[in-house]
Scaffold this active site. Structure first.
Site, short mmCIF file in Angstrom:
data_model
loop_
_atom_site.label_atom_id
_atom_site.label_comp_id
_atom_site.label_asym_id
_atom_site.label_seq_id
_atom_site.Cartn_x
_atom_site.Cartn_y
_atom_site.Cartn_z
N ASN A 146 36.86 37.36 34.29
CA ASN A 146 37.19 38.05 35.53
C ASN A 146 38.62 38.57 35.38
OD1 ASN A 146 37.81 38.86 38.11
ND2 ASN A 146 37.70 36.80 39.03
N LYS A 160 40.26 40.44 37.25
CA LYS A 160 40.94 40.62 38.55
C LYS A 160 41.65 41.98 38.57
CE LYS A 160 41.09 35.66 39.06
NZ LYS A 160 41.72 34.48 39.64
N HIS A 187 34.05 35.53 45.53
CA HIS A 187 35.22 34.91 44.88
C HIS A 187 36.18 34.39 45.96
CE1 HIS A 187 38.87 34.35 42.57
NE2 HIS A 187 38.08 34.24 41.52
N GLU A 245 39.26 34.50 46.23
CA GLU A 245 40.31 35.45 46.65
C GLU A 245 39.75 36.41 47.70
OE1 GLU A 245 41.35 36.56 42.64
OE2 GLU A 245 42.18 34.54 42.40
N GLU A 275 34.12 27.09 41.60
CA GLU A 275 35.54 27.31 41.36
C GLU A 275 36.37 26.63 42.44
OE1 GLU A 275 36.21 31.04 38.81
OE2 GLU A 275 36.07 31.71 40.87
N GLY A 296 44.09 29.77 38.83
CA GLY A 296 45.39 30.36 38.53
C GLY A 296 46.55 29.38 38.65
N SER A 302 41.37 27.74 35.84
CA SER A 302 42.29 27.37 34.75
C SER A 302 41.57 26.91 33.49
CB SER A 302 43.29 26.31 35.23
OG SER A 302 44.08 26.83 36.29
P1 PGA Z 1 41.78 31.35 36.39
O1 PGA Z 1 40.84 32.16 37.40
O2 PGA Z 1 40.98 31.13 35.13
O3 PGA Z 1 42.97 32.25 36.16
O4 PGA Z 1 42.14 30.08 37.05
C1 PGA Z 1 39.47 31.88 37.52
C2 PGA Z 1 38.83 32.77 38.55
O5 PGA Z 1 39.46 33.05 39.57
O6 PGA Z 1 37.68 33.20 38.37
#
Ligand code: PGA
Length: 251
Positions: free
Chosen positions: A9, A11, A95, A97, A167, A173, A213
């Protein structure tokens, strides 16, 4: 046996040239190996270009979002049929976010899921609890609400086109990944609930990715858990070597 699935992803990252180099590096590094399902999800403006870079390779193309209508007066939105038109096979919905920043509800995510499936896309549906919810011992209740809401009226044949990404929001992140046991517990709960909401066979076949992460050095232990069938990778999907390292760990 469920095939492991690693998706990147990206983003709101990359530029057209860096995205193309990233995609080309992944294709080269994979060298045609199909033991693991691999997809990349670039930002909308680069989908077409990255689609060309991965065309005819084992790397599938996915989008990060869609609007649940095929066309019409929805300024700024992108439809599932448009995504299919430019070669997408997957779309990420729900997601955290989008849930948090854009206040997307389970009902809206459910609409997107149905629209995307109808257009012929496979859906990566994200669910996960916040740190406060985990501390309050509400993880399973939150996952349950998200699953039942986002998957309303999803039958077993539709579920076959859905991947669930667990997640935990506190792990995204932050560099703080869930422990393999925390991931396994959540995944086992999701699979058990899907068995109740749908069918046992559909639950057994369901691919459940972990996200939050994931890095080359923690991927192998996470992916060795019996119910962890892959990873949805954010930060580490932006570096060719890191993403390839996670794919290697999945083999
Ligand atoms: P990350 O993000 O690997 O940077 O923690 C995962 C995601 O949001 O899908």
């Amino acid at each position: 046996m469920r095939k492991k699935f690693i998706a990147g992803n990206w983003k709101m990252n990359t530029a057209s040239i860096t995205g193309e180099l990233l995609a080309a590096g992944i294709v080269k590094g994979l060298a045609g190996d199909t033991r693991v399902t691999v997809a990349v999800c670039p930002p909308f403006p680069f989908l077409s270009r990255i689609g060309q870079a991965v065309h005819g390779t084992p790397v599938a193309l996915g989008a990060q979002n869609c609007y649940p209508k095929n066309d019409g007066a929805f300024t700024g939105e992108v439809s599932p049929t448009m995504l299919v038109d430019i070669g997408c096979q997957y779309v990420i919905v729900g997601h955290s976010e989008r849930r948090q920043i854009f206040k997307e509800s389970d009902a809206f995510i459910n609409e997107k899921t149905h629209a995307a499936l109808k257009a012929g896309l496979k859906v990566i549906l994200c669910i996960g609890e916040t740190l406060d919810e985990r501390k309050a011992n509400r993880t399973e209740a939150v996952l349950d609400t998200q699953l039942t809401g986002s998957l309303a009226n999803i039958t077993a044949d539709l579920l076959a086109k859905i991947v669930i990404a667990y997640e935990p929001v506190w792990a995204i992140g932050t560099g703080l990944n869930a422990t393999p046991q925390q991931a396994q517990d959540a995944h086992a709960f999701v699979r058990q609930r899907i068995g109740q909401l749908c069918t046992k066979a559909a639950a057994d076949a369901l691919v459940i990715q972990y996200g939050g992460s994931v890095k080359p050095d923690n991927a192998a232990t996470l992916l060795s858990q019996p119910d962890v069938d892959g990873a949805l990778v954010g930060g580490a999907s932006l570096k060719v070597e890191d993403f390839l390292g996670i794919i290697r760990a999945a083999r």
